[in-house]
Design an enzyme around this catalytic site. Structure first.
Site, mmCIF file in Angstrom:
data_model
loop_
_atom_site.group_PDB
_atom_site.id
_atom_site.type_symbol
_atom_site.label_atom_id
_atom_site.label_comp_id
_atom_site.label_asym_id
_atom_site.label_seq_id
_atom_site.Cartn_x
_atom_site.Cartn_y
_atom_site.Cartn_z
ATOM 1 N N TYR A 432 0.822 -1.227 0.000
ATOM 2 C CA TYR A 432 0.000 0.000 0.000
ATOM 3 C C TYR A 432 0.851 1.269 0.000
ATOM 4 O O TYR A 432 2.053 1.207 0.144
ATOM 5 C CB TYR A 432 -1.075 -0.007 1.080
ATOM 6 C CG TYR A 432 -0.718 -0.065 2.552
ATOM 7 C CD1 TYR A 432 0.558 0.087 3.052
ATOM 8 C CD2 TYR A 432 -1.754 -0.273 3.477
ATOM 9 C CE1 TYR A 432 0.796 0.045 4.408
ATOM 10 C CE2 TYR A 432 -1.514 -0.319 4.837
ATOM 11 C CZ TYR A 432 -0.240 -0.163 5.296
ATOM 12 O OH TYR A 432 0.000 -0.210 6.641
ATOM 13 N N GLU A 433 0.195 2.379 -0.223
ATOM 14 C CA GLU A 433 0.894 3.668 -0.402
ATOM 15 C C GLU A 433 1.883 3.613 -1.558
ATOM 16 O O GLU A 433 2.910 4.290 -1.542
ATOM 17 C CB GLU A 433 1.612 4.112 0.878
ATOM 18 C CG GLU A 433 0.812 4.064 2.159
ATOM 19 C CD GLU A 433 -0.500 4.825 2.108
ATOM 20 O OE1 GLU A 433 -0.707 5.631 1.176
ATOM 21 O OE2 GLU A 433 -1.345 4.593 2.980
ATOM 22 N N GLY A 434 1.566 2.830 -2.576
ATOM 23 C CA GLY A 434 2.480 2.669 -3.715
ATOM 24 C C GLY A 434 3.368 1.471 -3.489
ATOM 25 O O GLY A 434 4.180 1.471 -2.562
#
Lengths: 589, 589
Positions: A432-434
C-alpha cells in the site's frame, strides 16, 4: 511472549548523536526544544505504548473489526486506548498552533509514531492516517475549511482517511471513476465506490473526514482530471457541530492477511456531499501532500515490524537451550547452550540488528528534510529519499521480521508467540501507499532521470565529502574505501541506465527496483559509517557506555561485511539490462 | 481465482527430456514403465488434483481442523477426497509389492505428490507423511511388523505420523524425554508429550500408526540413547484387526500461521503400548530413513507454493489493466495495458518462472538417486543433494510465493485471491523437517567437511565435464564460462572454510547457510544450462514446439543474468568469516 520496550537508547543515538537533532530543532522551530524535553516526550510515549497499546496487539489480530448493520466496531480496548491517546494530547504535537496544535517539527512526530505504533501497528494506523488528512487540509484547505475541520481532527475527536483506490485502479489513479458533480450551493455530489480504505469506518471517533479523489463530469481524462474533496462521514455546520449523516456507507470489510485490528473498508459514496479541497483538477498533486507523508509513515511500519520481531528473537535466542556450541560448551550447568551461541542464529540476529538500526537512521535522516521545506534543496532531498525509505524499509523490514520468525524454529509458526502475526501485519507495507515497483519508478524515472541526475548530486557529494574526510582514519579507512567505490558505482549505474533509456524506456522499469534497493543499501551504508565514526569518537572521549558504542561498531562491521555486499548482485542485475525481461511473449510465461 | 493446472509439459520436459527418465526407469526397475504409461499416471493424478483436491484448499484454510471431546475432525470434504484417493490406489504406487504396493520408483511418487499436493498442501500432507511411515517400517520393521502394519497403510485405510519434537527439543533431539519402559511381554510402555505432530490425529482413516522416538530408562544420554517405536492409535491383533484404543491422546491442536487444513497435534502418550522398530538405541539413525524422505517431500512443498503462486500471478498479470507501457501503448482498445507489459512485473514473473522450473529440476535430479540405493555413489549424492534441495527449495519457494503476492498489489493481501494463504502455508516449509540452519550444518559440517570434501567430487566433476563438453558451443559458451568459474569458486570456498574451521569450528556455522544457498544456485544453474542445451538441440532437430523451447532458453538466460549473480554476494559473505558474527557479547544484541 516478550514485552515490547521502546528502543529509547538507539533512538537517542540516531537523533541526537548521529544527526545532531538539538541543532536541527534550533534551526527549524522557534519553540524551545531542549533535548531533555524531547526525551520526556519519548519516555511518555514509550510508557503509553507499553502500558496501553502493546496489550491490544494480539486481541486486535484475533478479534479483528466487525461490520454489523452498517456500523464498524473495533476490537476490545481499541477505543479506550484511543481516548487515552487523545486525552494526553498526542495527536496535537506537530499540528498548526492556530487550530490547537503544538507546532513541533514533523520529525518529532515520526519518532513518536514509531514508539507508539511499533507494538501494535493496526491500532496506530487510525491516528496515523489522521495526521495525513490534517496535513493535507493545513496545506490545501481554505481558512474556513481549516477552521471547521482542523480543531476536532487535531484534538483527535475526529479522524481522517485517504480515499484513492477503486476496484479497477490502484497504481493507475488516472482510471478512477468516482464522480463529483457540482451543485448550485458550491458543494459537490460525490458518487462512486472506493476500496482498501484503511481506518475507513470505526467506532473510535465522533466523525471521520474522508479525503477523496474524484472526477468532475467535464474533467480531462487521466490524472489531469482528478480533484480532491473533503467528504465528512457526518455533515457539520459552520461551528463544526455534527448535523446529519452524509451519504457514505461502509459496505464491507476486507478479509486481510494481517493488520486485522484496522478496519479496511469498502466505502460507497452515494451522492454524498463533498467540498473541493485545493484547486480543481489538481487533486492528484494535492494528494501527494498526503501520500508523501503516508510513505514515510509506511517506511516506519517496516522498521516497526523489524524492531518488534528482533526484540522477540533476541530474547528467545538467549533463553532457548538447544545443542552445544561447536566451539565448546558455553552453558555447562544445563543440558544445552542457549541458541544465541550458534553462529547462524547470530547471523540472523545481527542481520536484524543491522537492518533495524540502519532503517531507523534512514527514516530519521529523511524526515529531517520534511522539517525544513523552505531550505534550499531540502524538498529535492526529501523527494529523493522518500521512495527509497518507503520501499527499502518495507522490503528489508519484511526480511527482518521473517528472520525473527526463523529464529524461533517451528515455534515461530504458532500464533501464541506473536511472530507470525508480526510477519502477516508487515506484509502489507510494501503494497500500500504505492508498491515497491511504483516507488522504484518514482525514484528512478521521475526523480533521478527526470532531473537528468541532478537530484542525486547533493547526496553523492555529501557521501564523497564524508569519505574524503575519513579516508586516512585507520579505524575507518577500509569501510571508507568500500563506500567510495559504491558511491562511484551508483553514479555509473545511473549513467548507464540514462544512456540505455534514451533508446528504450523499458530500461528504466527493468532496472528500477534493483536500483532502488542498491540506493537503499548505499545510503544506509553511509549512515552506518557515520554511526561508526561517532561511536569511535565517543569512546575516544571517554564514556561510561563503551559497551553500547562497541556494539555499534560491531554492527557497522557486520553491515559492511554481510549486508552491503548485496550491492554486488544488484549492480550485476542492473547492468544486465532490459532484454532478459522483455524478450518473452506474454503467452509464454 | 485462477484454477490450478498441473504443469504437465514442464514435468515431462524435466523428467524425460532433461533427465532421460525412460532409461532411468529401465535401469532401476524391472516393471515395464513406458513413457506413455508414466504420462497416464500423471494425467490421472492431475485430473484428481484439479477436480477433488484443489476445491478444498480455501475451505481447509478457513475451517481448519477441530478438536472436540478428544476427536479431531478435518475440514469439509477432506475425508471424501481422501477416500477417493485411496480408492484409486494412489497410496500404493511406490510401496512394496509383497504387501499390496506396486513397487514403482520413489521418483515417480515424488512427481505424483507434487501434482496432487500443489493445489492443497495441507490435504496432501496426510498421505505424504504416511509414505514416510511405511518406508520406515519397510526398511526397519520385522517381517511380522511389515505383515501387520503395511497392508492397511499401503491401502490408505490407515495413515502414519512421525513423532519427534517435544516442547523443549526440536533441533536438538538428544534432549528428548519421552520414556519407553520395557514390559514382560516384549512391548514397551511409552510415556511423554510430543508437539507439532502433523496429521497427528484426524477422522480420515481407521487407525493412525505413530512412529515415535523415545528413550529407555537405562539408555545412554543424548542422541545415542534414543530408540524408535511403532505406537498405533488403536491396538491391533496379529491379523491387523482393530482391538482397543491405545493410550495416545490428542490434547490440543496448534493455532498456526497456515496449513490450517492439516491437524498439527499435541499428543500425550500416557503409558501407551509401543513396539520397538529396528535396533535399540539406533532410533535416531532409523528415523533418518523417514526424515530424508520427508525432506524431499518438504522441498516439494517449496516448489508447490511457488508453482501455485506463479500460476495465479501470470494469469492476473495478463488480465489486470493498469498504466501504459513506457515504451508505447500495447493495448489501444482499452484504457490501460495489461500489467504483464511492465518490465518490473516481468522481472517478478520471470524470477518465479526461473525458480519454479529450476527447483523442479533440482528435486527430480535429487530423487533419481533415491531410486538406486545400490548403485555406487548414489547414496552419497542423495545425502549431498537432500539438504540442499530441502533448504534451497523452501527458501526460494517462499521468495517466489511472496513475489506472486506482490504481483497482485494490494489485492494480494486480501483473502479472496488465495495468494496470502499460499504464502502463509509456504512459511512452515523452511522450519519443519529441520530448519534451513539445520540443513546447512548437515550439508557443510556433516557431509562436505565430514568427508574431507570427497562427497563433492562427483558433482564437481559432472559439472566440469558438462562445461568442457559445451565450452566451444557458440550458443552456450557464455553461460558455460560463468558456470565454470562458479564451480571452481565452489571448490575454493569449500577449501577456505575447511582451512578456517581447522582452527575454529564456528567458521562452519557462520558460513553454512550462505554456503548452502550458493550450492543451490550453482546446481540449479547447472541444470538450467543442461535445459538450455536440450532446448537448443530440440529446436535444431525440428519441432512443432519451438515456442516452448525458446521460452526455456529465455528463462535460462534470465536465470544466468538475474538469479545466478546472487552467488557474488554469497561468496563475499562466506569469505567474510566468523568474526563478524561471533564478536558481539550476547547481552549487547
Amino acid at each position: 511472549m516478550t514485552h515490547y520496550q521502546a528502543s529509547l537508547r538507539d533512538i537517542h543515538f540516531a537523533l541526537f548523536e548521529l544527526l545532531d537533532y538539538e541543532q536541527h530543532c534550533n534551526a527549524v522551530t522557534h519553540i524551545p526544544l531542549e533535548p531533555e524535553l524531547v526525551q520526556t516526550f519519548f519516555n511518555e510515549a514509550a510508557r503509553f505504548a507499553v502500558e496501553q497499546v502493546a496489550p491490544l496487539n494480539a486481541v486486535g489480530d484475533q478479534q479483528g473489526c466487525q461490520l454489523r448493520d452498517g456500523m464498524v466496531t473495533t476490537p476490545d480496548g481499541f477505543k479506550a486506548a484511543y481516548e487515552q491517546f487523545c486525552a494526553s494530547g498526542w495527536p496535537t504535537l506537530t499540528r498548526t498552533p492556530a487550530y490547537g496544535g503544538q507546532g513541533l517539527p514533523q520529525s518529532l512526530g515520526v519518532v513518536i509514531n514509531e514508539i507508539i505504533g511499533t507494538p501494535n501497528w493496526a491500532w496506530g494506523m487510525y491516528a496515523g492516517l489522521s495526521q495525513g488528512a490534517m496535513h493535507t487540509i493545513e496545506v490545501h484547505g481554505t481558512d474556513q475549511q481549516k477552521q471547521q475541520y482542523l480543531p476536532p481532527l487535531i484534538s483527535g475527536q475526529w479522524t481522517g482517511t485517504m480515499c484513492l483506490t477503486e476496484a479497477h485502479c490502484g497504481s493507475d489513479l488516472g482510471l478512477l471513476r468516482t464522480k463529483a458533480e457540482p451543485q448550485a450551493d458550491g458543494t459537490y455530489r460525490i458518487t462512486g465506490n472506493k476500496i482498501f480504505i484503511s481506518s475507513g469506518d470505526h467506532d473510535m471517533a465522533d466523525n471521520i473526514v474522508h479525503i477523496v479523489l474524484a472526477r468532475l463530469p467535464d474533467a480531462p481524462s487521466g490524472t489531469r482530471g482528478i480533484s480532491l474533496f473533503i467528504v465528512p462521514k457526518i455533515l457539520i455546520d459552520d461551528e463544526s457541530h455534527l448535523r446529519e449523516p452524509n451519504k457514505v456507507l461502509c459496505t464491507a470489510l476486507e478479509h486481510k492477511m494481517g493488520i486485522h485490528g484496522n478496519a479496511t473498508c469498502e466505502l460507497s459514496f452515494e451522492g454524498a456531499t463533498g467540498f473541493l479541497l485545493g484547486e480543481l483538477n489538481k487533486g492528484l498533486a494535492h494528494m501527494f501532500t498526503f501520500m508523501n507523508m503516508a510513505r514515510i509513515g509506511t517506511a516506519l511500519q517496516g522498521l516497526a515490524h523489524a524492531e518488534l520481531g528482533y526484540q522477540h528473537a533476541r530474547t528467545y535466542a538467549r533463553e532457548r537451550l538447544q545443542m552445544r556450541s561447536l566451539s565448546g560448551v558455553k552453558n555447562p550447568d544445563a543440558m544445552a547452550d542457549p541458541i544465541i551461541v550458534h553462529p547462524d542464529v547470530r547471523r540472523m540476529l545481527l542481520t536484524q540488528k543491522a537492518l533495524v538500526e540502519g532503517v531507523r537512521m534512514l527514516i530519521y535522516y529523511t524526515s529531517l528534510y520534511a522539517d525544513k521545506p523552505q531550505v534550499e534543496g531540502a524538498q529535492d532531498m526529501l523527494g529523493l529519499l522518500t521512495p527509497i525509505a518507503k520501499a527499502f524499509c518495507t522490503e528489508v523490514g519484511f526480511e527482518s521480521a521473517n528472520l525473527a520468525l526463523q529464529c524461533f524454529g517451528g515455534h515461530g509458526y504458532i500464533r501464541d508467540w506473536g511472530l507470525e502475526q508480526n510477519l502477516r501485519d508487515c506484509r502489507i507495507a510494501s503494497l500500500y501507499e504505492g508498491t515497491t515497483g511504483i516507488q522504484a519508478l518514482d525514484l528512478l524515472g521521475r526523480k533521478v532521470l527526470g532531473s537528468g541526475g541532478a537530484i542525486l548530486q547533493p547526496l553523492l557529494q555529501e557521501i564523497e565529502h564524508f569519505c574524503r574526510t575519513y579516508e586516512s582514519d585507520a579505524a575507518l579507512s577500509a569501510h571508507v574505501a568500500q563506500l567510495t567505490t559504491l558511491n562511484q558505482e551508483w553514479k555509473d549505474l545511473t549513467q548507464t541506465i540514462a544512456e540505455r533509456s534514451a533508446h528504450n524506456l523499458d530500461e528504466i522499469g527493468a532496472a528500477s527496483v534493483d536500483y532502488l534497493m542498491y540506493s537503499g543499501y548505499l545510503v544506509v551504508g553511509y549512515l552506518w559509517l557515520r554511526a561508526h565514526q561517532v561511536a569511535l569518537q565517543r569512546i575516544a572521549k571517554g564514556t561510561t557506555e563503551a559497551q553500547f558504542y562497541r556494539a555499534k561498531i560491531m554492527t557497522a562491521d557486520f553491515y559492511y561485511a554481510r549486508i552491503l555486499p548485496r550491492s554486488k548482485t544488484l549492480a550485476a542485475t542492473i547492468r544486465s539490462g532490459a532484454d532478459n525481461v522483455m524478450a518473452m511473449a506474454s503467452e509464454d510465461f
